[in-house]
Design a protein around this motif. Structure first.
Motif, PDB file in Angstrom:
ATOM      1  N   ARG A 118      96.839 -31.339 -81.119  1.00 18.52           N
ATOM      2  CA  ARG A 118      95.619 -30.586 -80.785  1.00 18.52           C
ATOM      3  C   ARG A 118      94.664 -31.533 -80.083  1.00 18.52           C
ATOM      4  O   ARG A 118      94.301 -32.585 -80.646  1.00 18.52           O
ATOM      5  CB  ARG A 118      94.974 -30.009 -82.042  1.00 18.52           C
ATOM      6  CG  ARG A 118      93.772 -29.110 -81.739  1.00 18.52           C
ATOM      7  CD  ARG A 118      93.175 -28.521 -83.000  1.00 18.52           C
ATOM      8  NE  ARG A 118      92.483 -29.521 -83.805  1.00 18.52           N
ATOM      9  CZ  ARG A 118      92.924 -30.023 -84.922  1.00 18.52           C
ATOM     10  NH1 ARG A 118      94.098 -29.650 -85.405  1.00 18.52           N
ATOM     11  NH2 ARG A 118      92.236 -30.934 -85.596  1.00 18.52           N
ATOM     12  N   PHE A 119      94.264 -31.195 -78.862  1.00 22.97           N
ATOM     13  CA  PHE A 119      93.385 -32.051 -78.077  1.00 22.97           C
ATOM     14  C   PHE A 119      92.166 -31.266 -77.609  1.00 22.97           C
ATOM     15  O   PHE A 119      92.297 -30.189 -77.027  1.00 22.97           O
ATOM     16  CB  PHE A 119      94.129 -32.618 -76.861  1.00 22.97           C
ATOM     17  CG  PHE A 119      95.383 -33.365 -77.201  1.00 22.97           C
ATOM     18  CD1 PHE A 119      95.322 -34.536 -77.948  1.00 22.97           C
ATOM     19  CD2 PHE A 119      96.615 -32.901 -76.786  1.00 22.97           C
ATOM     20  CE1 PHE A 119      96.478 -35.225 -78.276  1.00 22.97           C
ATOM     21  CE2 PHE A 119      97.778 -33.577 -77.103  1.00 22.97           C
ATOM     22  CZ  PHE A 119      97.718 -34.741 -77.848  1.00 22.97           C
ATOM     23  N   ASP A 120      90.994 -31.813 -77.842  1.00 22.45           N
ATOM     24  CA  ASP A 120      89.751 -31.195 -77.398  1.00 22.45           C
ATOM     25  C   ASP A 120      88.766 -32.311 -77.026  1.00 22.45           C
ATOM     26  O   ASP A 120      88.265 -33.008 -77.908  1.00 22.45           O
ATOM     27  CB  ASP A 120      89.160 -30.320 -78.516  1.00 22.45           C
ATOM     28  CG  ASP A 120      87.910 -29.574 -78.055  1.00 22.45           C
ATOM     29  OD1 ASP A 120      87.731 -29.440 -76.818  1.00 22.45           O
ATOM     30  OD2 ASP A 120      87.133 -29.151 -78.923  1.00 22.45           O
ATOM     31  N   PRO A 121      88.538 -32.531 -75.722  1.00 19.91           N
ATOM     32  CA  PRO A 121      88.977 -31.723 -74.584  1.00 19.91           C
ATOM     33  C   PRO A 121      90.435 -31.956 -74.235  1.00 19.91           C
ATOM     34  O   PRO A 121      91.061 -32.902 -74.714  1.00 19.91           O
ATOM     35  CB  PRO A 121      88.068 -32.217 -73.459  1.00 19.91           C
ATOM     36  CG  PRO A 121      87.820 -33.647 -73.814  1.00 19.91           C
ATOM     37  CD  PRO A 121      87.715 -33.683 -75.307  1.00 19.91           C
ATOM     38  N   THR A 155      96.001 -35.669 -82.935  1.00 18.15           N
ATOM     39  CA  THR A 155      94.754 -35.015 -82.547  1.00 18.15           C
ATOM     40  C   THR A 155      93.974 -35.944 -81.624  1.00 18.15           C
ATOM     41  O   THR A 155      94.114 -37.164 -81.692  1.00 18.15           O
ATOM     42  CB  THR A 155      93.886 -34.676 -83.773  1.00 18.15           C
ATOM     43  OG1 THR A 155      93.589 -35.880 -84.491  1.00 18.15           O
ATOM     44  CG2 THR A 155      94.603 -33.698 -84.691  1.00 18.15           C
ATOM     45  N   CYS A 157      89.935 -36.236 -79.565  1.00 23.47           N
ATOM     46  CA  CYS A 157      88.610 -35.683 -79.330  1.00 23.47           C
ATOM     47  C   CYS A 157      87.716 -36.755 -78.709  1.00 23.47           C
ATOM     48  O   CYS A 157      88.042 -37.946 -78.738  1.00 23.47           O
ATOM     49  CB  CYS A 157      87.987 -35.168 -80.633  1.00 23.47           C
ATOM     50  SG  CYS A 157      87.652 -36.471 -81.844  1.00 23.47           S
ATOM     51  N   LEU A 158      86.586 -36.335 -78.145  1.00 27.68           N
ATOM     52  CA  LEU A 158      85.591 -37.257 -77.611  1.00 27.68           C
ATOM     53  C   LEU A 158      84.568 -37.568 -78.687  1.00 27.68           C
ATOM     54  O   LEU A 158      84.082 -36.673 -79.381  1.00 27.68           O
ATOM     55  CB  LEU A 158      84.886 -36.646 -76.393  1.00 27.68           C
ATOM     56  CG  LEU A 158      85.664 -36.635 -75.084  1.00 27.68           C
ATOM     57  CD1 LEU A 158      84.855 -35.925 -74.015  1.00 27.68           C
ATOM     58  CD2 LEU A 158      86.003 -38.061 -74.635  1.00 27.68           C
ATOM     59  N   ARG A 159      84.243 -38.878 -78.815  1.00 26.81           N
ATOM     60  CA  ARG A 159      83.256 -39.285 -79.803  1.00 26.81           C
ATOM     61  C   ARG A 159      82.551 -40.547 -79.313  1.00 26.81           C
ATOM     62  O   ARG A 159      83.174 -41.580 -79.128  1.00 26.81           O
ATOM     63  CB  ARG A 159      83.919 -39.528 -81.169  1.00 26.81           C
ATOM     64  CG  ARG A 159      82.933 -39.928 -82.256  1.00 26.81           C
ATOM     65  CD  ARG A 159      83.590 -40.059 -83.625  1.00 26.81           C
ATOM     66  NE  ARG A 159      83.941 -38.757 -84.181  1.00 26.81           N
ATOM     67  CZ  ARG A 159      85.162 -38.343 -84.435  1.00 26.81           C
ATOM     68  NH1 ARG A 159      86.182 -39.138 -84.163  1.00 26.81           N
ATOM     69  NH2 ARG A 159      85.384 -37.159 -84.955  1.00 26.81           N
ATOM     70  N   TRP A 163      87.395 -41.590 -76.112  1.00 28.77           N
ATOM     71  CA  TRP A 163      88.377 -40.581 -76.496  1.00 28.77           C
ATOM     72  C   TRP A 163      89.140 -41.147 -77.667  1.00 28.77           C
ATOM     73  O   TRP A 163      89.745 -42.215 -77.577  1.00 28.77           O
ATOM     74  CB  TRP A 163      89.330 -40.275 -75.347  1.00 28.77           C
ATOM     75  CG  TRP A 163      90.288 -39.174 -75.689  1.00 28.77           C
ATOM     76  CD1 TRP A 163      89.991 -37.856 -75.896  1.00 28.77           C
ATOM     77  CD2 TRP A 163      91.700 -39.296 -75.871  1.00 28.77           C
ATOM     78  NE1 TRP A 163      91.126 -37.148 -76.188  1.00 28.77           N
ATOM     79  CE2 TRP A 163      92.197 -38.002 -76.179  1.00 28.77           C
ATOM     80  CE3 TRP A 163      92.599 -40.362 -75.782  1.00 28.77           C
ATOM     81  CZ2 TRP A 163      93.544 -37.756 -76.418  1.00 28.77           C
ATOM     82  CZ3 TRP A 163      93.943 -40.126 -76.026  1.00 28.77           C
ATOM     83  CH2 TRP A 163      94.399 -38.831 -76.331  1.00 28.77           C
TER      84      TRP A 163
END
Length: 239
Positions: A118-121, A155, A157-159, A163
């Motif tokens: 699961r990748f967001d973005p 997984t 995500c940007l934080r 990334w």
């Protein structure tokens, strides 16, 4: 006369690059000799066949052992070569899922291995070959170092301008107290014999460094967790 004070970080980078140049030259010089050692048993067997002779069982077993050790040494040289050449490459906007799918297609994964992601973005700034190499190392390790049916969860995500990718499997995990040492070159802590040279995670760390990032091994959260790797790759990074 005024002298400029050298930048310690730049000096360290130059020393590291000089060391990598030495490693690359050593690997280049050794490769031909290792290939010759690997081929030597074949040459001897062919010569004996030309004379109408067959190799006795005991020498044949010794030759097989020589081939296996030569193949292992050649694999080590390949990984050292990749380690020495790994560095920053120009980034572009890429699909994380596409890189993951390319890596899975390139690997000969066990038929019962499952990878959930699961990748967001869904897109990040990076070199696609570098990200694919990261997936090849991580998924390849999960498949090779675990004997039971492997389950991998990934997984991203940007934080805080990075990334962040987290990969966790259900295997035996890393030895307690050695989470930092698993990234050392030629370190092998697996209970499963894979024949590898112990360079995969060292290459992964160099790839992360080249993008202004970090990689770390995390302790398991529960008894069901195996190896857990966290990557943090800086976005919009430019030299």
């Amino acid at each position: 006369m005024k002298y400029d004070t050298p930048d310690p970080a730049l000096s360290q980078t130059m020393r590291d690059q000089a060391m990598m140049d030495v490693v690359y030259k050593i690997v280049h010089d050794l490769r031909g000799s290792v290939r010759a050692i690997a081929e030597l048993p074949n040459w001897i067997e062919e010569d004996l066949q030309d004379l109408g002779m067959s190799l006795p069982e005991a020498p044949a077993q010794s030759f097989d052992l020589m081939r296996r050790h030569a193949e292992k040494l050649n694999m080590m040289l390949d990984q050292l070569s990749l380690y020495s050449k790994t560095g920053y490459r120009e980034a572009e906007r890429i699909s994380v899922r596409t890189c993951l799918d390319r890596a899975i297609a390139a690997l000969n994964l066990p038929s019962d291995m499952q990878v959930r992601a699961r990748f967001d973005p869904a897109e990040i700034e990076m070199n696609p070959d570098a990200l694919m190499s990261m997936f090849l190392i991580l998924l390849g390790n999960a498949a090779e170092h675990n004997a039971e049916p492997v389950r991998v969860a990934v997984t991203g995500c940007l934080r805080d301008g990075y990334w962040e990718m987290l990969l966790r499997d259900n295997g035996v995990g890393f030895p307690a107290g050695k989470l930092e040492r698993v990234f050392d070159p030629m370190s092998k802590f697996s209970i499963v014999e894979t024949g590898g040279a112990g360079m995969g995670l060292a290459i992964l760390r160099r790839l992360a460094d080249s993008y202004g990032g970090v990689v770390e091994a995390l302790p398991p959260r529960t008894k069901r967790d195996g190896a857990t790797i966290r990557l943090r790759l800086k976005q919009n990074h430019r030299d």
